[in-house]
Structures are given as structure tokens and as C-alpha cells.
Design a protein around this motif. Structure first.
Motif, PDB file in Angstrom:
ATOM      1  N   ALA A  65     -23.456  14.150 -43.922  1.00  0.00           N
ATOM      2  CA  ALA A  65     -23.109  15.314 -43.109  1.00  0.00           C
ATOM      3  C   ALA A  65     -24.364  15.976 -42.536  1.00  0.00           C
ATOM      4  N   ARG A  66     -25.421  16.032 -43.373  1.00  0.00           N
ATOM      5  CA  ARG A  66     -26.671  16.632 -42.905  1.00  0.00           C
ATOM      6  C   ARG A  66     -27.283  15.800 -41.774  1.00  0.00           C
ATOM      7  N   LEU A  67     -27.247  14.463 -41.915  1.00  0.00           N
ATOM      8  CA  LEU A  67     -27.773  13.588 -40.858  1.00  0.00           C
ATOM      9  C   LEU A  67     -26.982  13.770 -39.559  1.00  0.00           C
ATOM     10  N   ARG A  68     -25.663  13.886 -39.685  1.00  0.00           N
ATOM     11  CA  ARG A  68     -24.822  14.075 -38.501  1.00  0.00           C
ATOM     12  C   ARG A  68     -25.181  15.398 -37.814  1.00  0.00           C
ATOM     13  N   ARG A  69     -25.386  16.468 -38.615  1.00  0.00           N
ATOM     14  CA  ARG A  69     -25.777  17.766 -38.057  1.00  0.00           C
ATOM     15  C   ARG A  69     -27.139  17.670 -37.360  1.00  0.00           C
ATOM     16  N   ASP A  70     -28.072  16.984 -38.017  1.00  0.00           N
ATOM     17  CA  ASP A  70     -29.410  16.820 -37.422  1.00  0.00           C
ATOM     18  C   ASP A  70     -29.334  16.044 -36.113  1.00  0.00           C
ATOM     19  N   ASN A  71     -28.508  14.981 -36.105  1.00  0.00           N
ATOM     20  CA  ASN A  71     -28.352  14.177 -34.889  1.00  0.00           C
ATOM     21  C   ASN A  71     -27.747  15.009 -33.752  1.00  0.00           C
ATOM     22  N   LEU A  72     -26.720  15.797 -34.087  1.00  0.00           N
ATOM     23  CA  LEU A  72     -26.095  16.649 -33.068  1.00  0.00           C
ATOM     24  C   LEU A  72     -27.088  17.692 -32.552  1.00  0.00           C
ATOM     25  N   ARG A  73     -27.889  18.252 -33.443  1.00  0.00           N
ATOM     26  CA  ARG A  73     -28.896  19.231 -33.046  1.00  0.00           C
ATOM     27  C   ARG A  73     -29.932  18.578 -32.120  1.00  0.00           C
ATOM     28  N   MET A  74     -30.354  17.340 -32.448  1.00  0.00           N
ATOM     29  CA  MET A  74     -31.330  16.618 -31.622  1.00  0.00           C
ATOM     30  C   MET A  74     -30.740  16.305 -30.241  1.00  0.00           C
ATOM     31  N   VAL A  75     -29.465  15.866 -30.222  1.00  0.00           N
ATOM     32  CA  VAL A  75     -28.806  15.586 -28.937  1.00  0.00           C
ATOM     33  C   VAL A  75     -28.736  16.862 -28.101  1.00  0.00           C
ATOM     34  N   GLY A  76     -28.421  17.990 -28.733  1.00  0.00           N
ATOM     35  CA  GLY A  76     -28.379  19.272 -28.018  1.00  0.00           C
ATOM     36  C   GLY A  76     -29.727  19.646 -27.441  1.00  0.00           C
ATOM     37  N   LYS A  77     -30.798  19.432 -28.211  1.00  0.00           N
ATOM     38  CA  LYS A  77     -32.141  19.744 -27.720  1.00  0.00           C
ATOM     39  C   LYS A  77     -32.518  18.847 -26.544  1.00  0.00           C
ATOM     40  N   LEU A  78     -32.192  17.549 -26.688  1.00  0.00           N
ATOM     41  CA  LEU A  78     -32.504  16.615 -25.611  1.00  0.00           C
ATOM     42  C   LEU A  78     -31.732  16.963 -24.339  1.00  0.00           C
ATOM     43  N   MET A  79     -30.466  17.356 -24.483  1.00  0.00           N
ATOM     44  CA  MET A  79     -29.669  17.745 -23.310  1.00  0.00           C
ATOM     45  C   MET A  79     -30.237  19.018 -22.674  1.00  0.00           C
ATOM     46  N   LEU A  80     -30.719  19.945 -23.485  1.00  0.00           N
ATOM     47  CA  LEU A  80     -31.329  21.160 -22.970  1.00  0.00           C
ATOM     48  C   LEU A  80     -32.600  20.835 -22.189  1.00  0.00           C
ATOM     49  N   VAL A  81     -33.441  19.943 -22.761  1.00  0.00           N
ATOM     50  CA  VAL A  81     -34.684  19.540 -22.078  1.00  0.00           C
ATOM     51  C   VAL A  81     -34.351  18.845 -20.766  1.00  0.00           C
ATOM     52  N   ALA A  82     -33.349  17.933 -20.784  1.00  0.00           N
ATOM     53  CA  ALA A  82     -32.962  17.222 -19.560  1.00  0.00           C
ATOM     54  C   ALA A  82     -32.441  18.210 -18.515  1.00  0.00           C
ATOM     55  N   GLY A  83     -31.648  19.197 -18.951  1.00  0.00           N
ATOM     56  CA  GLY A  83     -31.137  20.206 -18.026  1.00  0.00           C
ATOM     57  C   GLY A  83     -32.256  21.039 -17.422  1.00  0.00           C
ATOM     58  N   LEU A  84     -33.219  21.424 -18.261  1.00  0.00           N
ATOM     59  CA  LEU A  84     -34.358  22.202 -17.754  1.00  0.00           C
ATOM     60  C   LEU A  84     -35.196  21.389 -16.770  1.00  0.00           C
ATOM     61  N   MET A  85     -35.395  20.107 -17.058  1.00  0.00           N
ATOM     62  CA  MET A  85     -36.154  19.237 -16.151  1.00  0.00           C
ATOM     63  C   MET A  85     -35.425  19.090 -14.812  1.00  0.00           C
ATOM     64  N   PHE A  86     -34.098  18.906 -14.867  1.00  0.00           N
ATOM     65  CA  PHE A  86     -33.313  18.794 -13.642  1.00  0.00           C
ATOM     66  C   PHE A  86     -33.404  20.094 -12.839  1.00  0.00           C
ATOM     67  N   GLY A  87     -33.254  21.221 -13.511  1.00  0.00           N
ATOM     68  CA  GLY A  87     -33.340  22.517 -12.835  1.00  0.00           C
ATOM     69  C   GLY A  87     -34.703  22.746 -12.208  1.00  0.00           C
ATOM     70  N   PHE A  88     -35.759  22.367 -12.927  1.00  0.00           N
ATOM     71  CA  PHE A  88     -37.109  22.513 -12.387  1.00  0.00           C
ATOM     72  C   PHE A  88     -37.297  21.635 -11.152  1.00  0.00           C
ATOM     73  N   GLY A  89     -36.817  20.385 -11.240  1.00  0.00           N
ATOM     74  CA  GLY A  89     -36.919  19.477 -10.093  1.00  0.00           C
ATOM     75  C   GLY A  89     -36.139  20.004  -8.901  1.00  0.00           C
ATOM     76  N   TYR A  90     -34.979  20.565  -9.146  1.00  0.00           N
ATOM     77  CA  TYR A  90     -34.143  21.111  -8.078  1.00  0.00           C
ATOM     78  C   TYR A  90     -34.815  22.332  -7.444  1.00  0.00           C
ATOM     79  N   ALA A  91     -35.461  23.159  -8.247  1.00  0.00           N
ATOM     80  CA  ALA A  91     -36.104  24.383  -7.750  1.00  0.00           C
ATOM     81  C   ALA A  91     -37.480  24.110  -7.148  1.00  0.00           C
TER      82      ALA A  91
END
Length: 199
Positions: A7-33
Motif C-alpha cells: 500500500a505504501r509503494l502504491r501511495r508513493d507511486n501515485l505521488r510520483m505520478v502526480g509530481k511528474l504530471m505537475l512538472v509536465a503541466g508546468l513545462m507545457f504552460g511555460f512553453g505556451y507562454a
């Protein structure tokens, strides 16, 4: 595997996926701006001015007149001669034959165009410079030569050439001839820009 550890590994994986999606979103927004951000920075610093509108170039000229431009070499004066050649039934001429400018100083000269034919004609102007070595130092900020234009039968227009001569122009060059050849073309063209007000 221990269910608690799983369960802890699953939580860590979900947290990592969330961070990666946030970074990808910020990169896309920066590129767009980046494009509008780059445009605003260039306008604020007065660079990349080839795409400026006539109003912006006029504003740039007023701003340059209002403040001392440290890039202007007032110890030198260059004579710029203007020449116009029409290949076809056009009436095409500069408003001035010559103009005295300092290297680094913004200057503008008007060219007059008239289509005396009973039909619309599309044409473009091609510039040339003499002496040839001056070509790299003659910077046009605005020019009717950037596009093809269509004039209606009997239509007359005045369009500007705004330019700056680079202060690095070799010292032995004291006269530059800017010559345009205006000729009819076929194919796509853009609508003629608004005529410059007569001063």
C-alpha cells in the motif's frame, strides 16, 4: 509482499505520478507562454523589430527622438541616395533624392507609387545597395519590399522605408545608394497597407 508495504509503494507511486504530471503541466504552460513572453520582452527592449507595425515604428521613432541614443555616432554623417526603377508601367519614385544620417540613427523616407493602368497590378520591390559592402550594415526596420502588393487601376500610394545604418559601417563608406526595382509579379499577394499620412 507485505500488504502494508504494498500500500505504501502504491501511495508513493501515485505521488510520483502526480509530481511528474505537475512538472509536465508546468513545462507545457511555460512553453505556451514563451511566445507572448518573448514578444513582450523584445518590444520592451526594442529588439526583433522587423515585425513591428507602422504605428509601433512611428512610436519607436518618437521615443528615439525623446531620449539620447548612445548608439548614434554623431561624429559621422552618411549620405544615403535613393533610387527607383520600375520594370513595367508603374510610376515609382522616392520623395527625397538624398538624406544625411548619422550611423545608429533611425531614419525614414517615403516612396510614391501609382498604377496608371486600367487594370489592377501586383508588384514587388527588390532592394540593392552600393557599395556592396554597405549591404550588411543597412538595417531596414520597415519596408514595402517585404511583401507583394496589389494596386487598383489608377491607385496611388505612399509607403515608408524606416532604416538604421549600423555604426560599425567601415569608415571609408560615406555614401550609400539604396536602389529599388519595382516589377510586376503573378500569384498570391497581400492587400496594400494603409497609406502613410502626408506630413
Amino acid at each position: 509482499m507485505n500488504p502494508r508495504r504494498q500500500a505504501r509503494l502504491r501511495r508513493d507511486n501515485l505521488r510520483m505520478v502526480g509530481k511528474l504530471m505537475l512538472v509536465a503541466g508546468l513545462m507545457f504552460g511555460f512553453g505556451y507562454a514563451l511566445v507572448p513572453l518573448y514578444k513582450h520582452i523584445c518590444e520592451a527592449l526594442g529588439i526583433n523589430v522587423l515585425s513591428l507595425s507602422e504605428r509601433q515604428v512611428a512610436g519607436f521613432g518618437r521615443a528615439a527622438a525623446d531620449m539620447a541614443n548612445t548608439q548614434v555616432d554623431r561624429s559621422r554623417t552618411i549620405t544615403v541616395e535613393f533610387d527607383a526603377n520600375a520594370r513595367g508601367p508603374w510610376e515609382f519614385k522616392p520623395a527625397l533624392a538624398t538624406l544625411q544620417v548619422h550611423p545608429g540613427e533611425l531614419a525614414t523616407v517615403m516612396y510614391e507609387f501609382r498604377n496608371p493602368q486600367p487594370r489592377a497590378m501586383t508588384a514587388q520591390a527588390i532592394p540593392s545597395y552600393a557599395p556592396k559592402q554597405a549591404t550588411a550594415y543597412f538595417n531596414k526596420l520597415q519596408c514595402f519590399c517585404f511583401n507583394e502588393y496589389t494596386l487598383a487601376p489608377g491607385e496611388s500610394r505612399q509607403w515608408p522605408v524606416a532604416f538604421v545604418i549600423d555604426p560599425r559601417l567601415p569608415k571609408d563608406v560615406t555614401t550609400i545608394t539604396l536602389s529599388y526595382t519595382f516589377f510586376e509579379v503573378s500569384g498570391k499577394s497581400v492587400a496594400a497597407p494603409p497609406e502613410e499620412p502626408r506630413s
